[in-house]
Scaffold this motif. Sequence first.
Motif, PDB file in Angstrom:
ATOM      1  N   ARG A  92       0.834  -1.210   0.000  1.00 26.58           N
ATOM      2  CA  ARG A  92       0.000   0.000   0.000  1.00 26.58           C
ATOM      3  C   ARG A  92       0.863   1.252   0.000  1.00 26.58           C
ATOM      4  N   PHE A  93       1.919   1.237   0.812  1.00 27.67           N
ATOM      5  CA  PHE A  93       2.817   2.386   0.906  1.00 27.67           C
ATOM      6  C   PHE A  93       3.445   2.688  -0.453  1.00 27.67           C
ATOM      7  N   ALA A  94       3.907   1.650  -1.144  1.00 26.52           N
ATOM      8  CA  ALA A  94       4.550   1.849  -2.447  1.00 26.52           C
ATOM      9  C   ALA A  94       3.567   2.420  -3.466  1.00 26.52           C
ATOM     10  N   ARG A  95       2.347   1.920  -3.464  1.00 30.40           N
ATOM     11  CA  ARG A  95       1.348   2.431  -4.401  1.00 30.40           C
ATOM     12  C   ARG A  95       1.012   3.894  -4.107  1.00 30.40           C
ATOM     13  N   GLU A  96       0.956   4.249  -2.823  1.00 25.08           N
ATOM     14  CA  GLU A  96       0.700   5.641  -2.454  1.00 25.08           C
ATOM     15  C   GLU A  96       1.792   6.570  -2.968  1.00 25.08           C
ATOM     16  N   LYS A  97       3.002   6.044  -3.077  1.00 29.62           N
ATOM     17  CA  LYS A  97       4.120   6.827  -3.585  1.00 29.62           C
ATOM     18  C   LYS A  97       4.178   6.833  -5.110  1.00 29.62           C
ATOM     19  N   GLY A  98       3.271   6.112  -5.744  1.00 31.61           N
ATOM     20  CA  GLY A  98       3.198   6.110  -7.203  1.00 31.61           C
ATOM     21  C   GLY A  98       3.984   5.012  -7.874  1.00 31.61           C
ATOM     22  N   ALA A  99       4.603   4.127  -7.098  1.00 29.88           N
ATOM     23  CA  ALA A  99       5.377   3.039  -7.685  1.00 29.88           C
ATOM     24  C   ALA A  99       4.455   1.983  -8.287  1.00 29.88           C
ATOM     25  N   VAL A 100       4.984   1.246  -9.249  1.00 27.84           N
ATOM     26  CA  VAL A 100       4.291   0.078  -9.779  1.00 27.84           C
ATOM     27  C   VAL A 100       4.571  -1.080  -8.829  1.00 27.84           C
ATOM     28  N   THR A 101       3.553  -1.861  -8.492  1.00 29.10           N
ATOM     29  CA  THR A 101       3.724  -2.918  -7.498  1.00 29.10           C
ATOM     30  C   THR A 101       3.289  -4.273  -8.053  1.00 29.10           C
ATOM     31  N   VAL A 102       4.123  -5.280  -7.780  1.00 27.10           N
ATOM     32  CA  VAL A 102       3.827  -6.669  -8.127  1.00 27.10           C
ATOM     33  C   VAL A 102       3.914  -7.477  -6.844  1.00 27.10           C
ATOM     34  N   GLY A 103       2.887  -8.290  -6.555  1.00 22.18           N
ATOM     35  CA  GLY A 103       2.871  -9.074  -5.325  1.00 22.18           C
ATOM     36  C   GLY A 103       2.742 -10.562  -5.595  1.00 22.18           C
ATOM     37  N   LEU A 104       3.725 -11.336  -5.156  1.00 22.65           N
ATOM     38  CA  LEU A 104       3.690 -12.792  -5.316  1.00 22.65           C
ATOM     39  C   LEU A 104       3.046 -13.425  -4.087  1.00 22.65           C
ATOM     40  N   THR A 105       2.070 -14.317  -4.311  1.00 25.43           N
ATOM     41  CA  THR A 105       1.360 -14.962  -3.213  1.00 25.43           C
ATOM     42  C   THR A 105       0.633 -16.201  -3.732  1.00 25.43           C
ATOM     43  N   LYS A 121       0.210 -15.350  -8.798  1.00 24.51           N
ATOM     44  CA  LYS A 121      -0.044 -16.561  -8.019  1.00 24.51           C
ATOM     45  C   LYS A 121       1.091 -17.563  -8.222  1.00 24.51           C
ATOM     46  N   PHE A 122       1.602 -18.113  -7.110  1.00 28.58           N
ATOM     47  CA  PHE A 122       2.555 -19.210  -7.197  1.00 28.58           C
ATOM     48  C   PHE A 122       2.083 -20.357  -6.323  1.00 28.58           C
ATOM     49  N   GLU A 123       2.742 -21.498  -6.463  1.00 27.57           N
ATOM     50  CA  GLU A 123       2.399 -22.683  -5.683  1.00 27.57           C
ATOM     51  C   GLU A 123       3.495 -22.938  -4.649  1.00 27.57           C
ATOM     52  N   ALA A 124       3.097 -23.481  -3.500  1.00 24.30           N
ATOM     53  CA  ALA A 124       4.060 -23.757  -2.436  1.00 24.30           C
ATOM     54  C   ALA A 124       3.634 -25.009  -1.678  1.00 24.30           C
ATOM     55  N   ILE A 132       4.515 -29.840  -5.717  1.00 23.33           N
ATOM     56  CA  ILE A 132       4.345 -28.955  -6.868  1.00 23.33           C
ATOM     57  C   ILE A 132       5.448 -29.224  -7.877  1.00 23.33           C
ATOM     58  N   ASP A 133       5.299 -28.641  -9.045  1.00 20.19           N
ATOM     59  CA  ASP A 133       6.379 -28.589 -10.019  1.00 20.19           C
ATOM     60  C   ASP A 133       7.138 -27.289  -9.757  1.00 20.19           C
ATOM     61  N   LYS A 135       8.588 -25.276 -11.487  1.00 22.42           N
ATOM     62  CA  LYS A 135       8.336 -24.174 -12.411  1.00 22.42           C
ATOM     63  C   LYS A 135       7.207 -23.268 -11.935  1.00 22.42           C
ATOM     64  N   ASP A 136       6.418 -23.749 -10.973  1.00 20.77           N
ATOM     65  CA  ASP A 136       5.298 -22.968 -10.448  1.00 20.77           C
ATOM     66  C   ASP A 136       5.613 -22.304  -9.109  1.00 20.77           C
ATOM     67  N   SER A 137       6.872 -22.339  -8.688  1.00 29.37           N
ATOM     68  CA  SER A 137       7.283 -21.808  -7.390  1.00 29.37           C
ATOM     69  C   SER A 137       7.458 -20.295  -7.426  1.00 29.37           C
ATOM     70  N   ASN A 138       7.641 -19.707  -6.244  1.00 29.33           N
ATOM     71  CA  ASN A 138       7.890 -18.266  -6.172  1.00 29.33           C
ATOM     72  C   ASN A 138       9.230 -17.904  -6.811  1.00 29.33           C
ATOM     73  N   TYR A 139      10.242 -18.782  -6.646  1.00 25.45           N
ATOM     74  CA  TYR A 139      11.518 -18.551  -7.326  1.00 25.45           C
ATOM     75  C   TYR A 139      11.300 -18.426  -8.830  1.00 25.45           C
ATOM     76  N   SER A 140      10.569 -19.356  -9.402  1.00 26.23           N
ATOM     77  CA  SER A 140      10.341 -19.353 -10.841  1.00 26.23           C
ATOM     78  C   SER A 140       9.637 -18.081 -11.291  1.00 26.23           C
ATOM     79  N   CYS A 141       8.612 -17.679 -10.550  1.00 26.23           N
ATOM     80  CA  CYS A 141       7.858 -16.477 -10.928  1.00 26.23           C
ATOM     81  C   CYS A 141       8.724 -15.226 -10.886  1.00 26.23           C
ATOM     82  N   ILE A 142       9.527 -15.099  -9.840  1.00 26.88           N
ATOM     83  CA  ILE A 142      10.310 -13.871  -9.718  1.00 26.88           C
ATOM     84  C   ILE A 142      11.454 -13.851 -10.729  1.00 26.88           C
ATOM     85  N   TYR A 143      11.990 -15.023 -11.084  1.00 22.93           N
ATOM     86  CA  TYR A 143      13.016 -15.066 -12.120  1.00 22.93           C
ATOM     87  C   TYR A 143      12.432 -14.681 -13.477  1.00 22.93           C
TER      88      TYR A 143
END
Length: 334
Positions: A92-105, A121-124, A132-133, A135-143
């Motif tokens: 929320r703070f970042a969006r208030e400052k005008g930044a673009v925000t991406v959230g992994l969950t 969305k990622f799998e855990a 899981i596979d 390729k569907d992990s948070n590491y994979s998404c952020i890479y």
Amino acid sequence: MSLPARFHPDVAAALAAIDAPALRHVFFVACGGSLSIMHPAKFLLDQHGSLASDVYNAAEFIARAPKLLGPDTLVVLCSMTGTTRETTAAGRFAREKGAVTVGLTVEPTSPLGQSVDFPVKFEAPYTTGVPIDAKDSNYSCIYQLVMGLVAARGEEDLTKQLIDSLHNLQTVIDRAQDSFAPLWDRYAEHFAKQDVIYTMASGASYGAAYSFAICVLMEMQWINSQAIHSNEFFHGPFEVLDDKRCFVLLKGCDSTRALDERAEEFLQRFGSSENILVLDADALDLSGIDDRFKGNVAPLIFFDTLWRFIYKVADFRQQVMLEGRRYMKKLSDY
């Protein structure tokens, strides 16, 4: 820029909407285990792109309030359940400052997912118990997000090589489980008797050492620990080394490997081999992974395989894992 069809759809949607050439800074923001994936993400960006970045604990990100934060910055956040209060507040703070925000969950409709511009969305398996596979992990998404940004800014486009590697990653992890199994048999009972175990790594793998120290050894087994950077080891921490102290050393295969090798030599010189568990990425069969990404997939292999090890340790300690925690997920008034 055209992304490979196998890119994560949420990541692809975010990249399509972000004006990547206009960005001047990326902030990687999270807490705990989710913070640990931000270190290799920054490492990957440093190695392949010219876009500057920082890694922040979510609460300190708000408290520090970087002046650089603004419309031409990207804030990448992660919370497994999407309910981490500090990370949601940081979104929320970042969006208030005008930044673009991406959230992994794992849950895009969670508070974190609702606080950002682009939920991913990622799998855990660690809280659900469902395999899981990778390729569907948070590491994979952020890479995928990082290398997509690099390509979108007109720098090297390795998105196909990355996604091909990620689709081969689960097979690589399965082979690594077999390769490391003799180490688990050798070290688990001895390590289960310890009240202090240090972890050590550098480069892309430092985050995995950090996560294993604070979120596994300390959080789930009540074993005192500290993640030590392989070079920082020589600037104070090596004074704790003797023939009784236990270490887990993650020897990566990225450009910082020489730091880990130096640390291992010292550990073996002044420590005792039965107390030094070394996981060496170079000893693994990484076929199917592009050479340019082997260093960055090593921490995910370490992270995943160490869970197999800690369950063996937990059995010897007669200490359950997730259910045995005293405060985590049990209290809300802190």
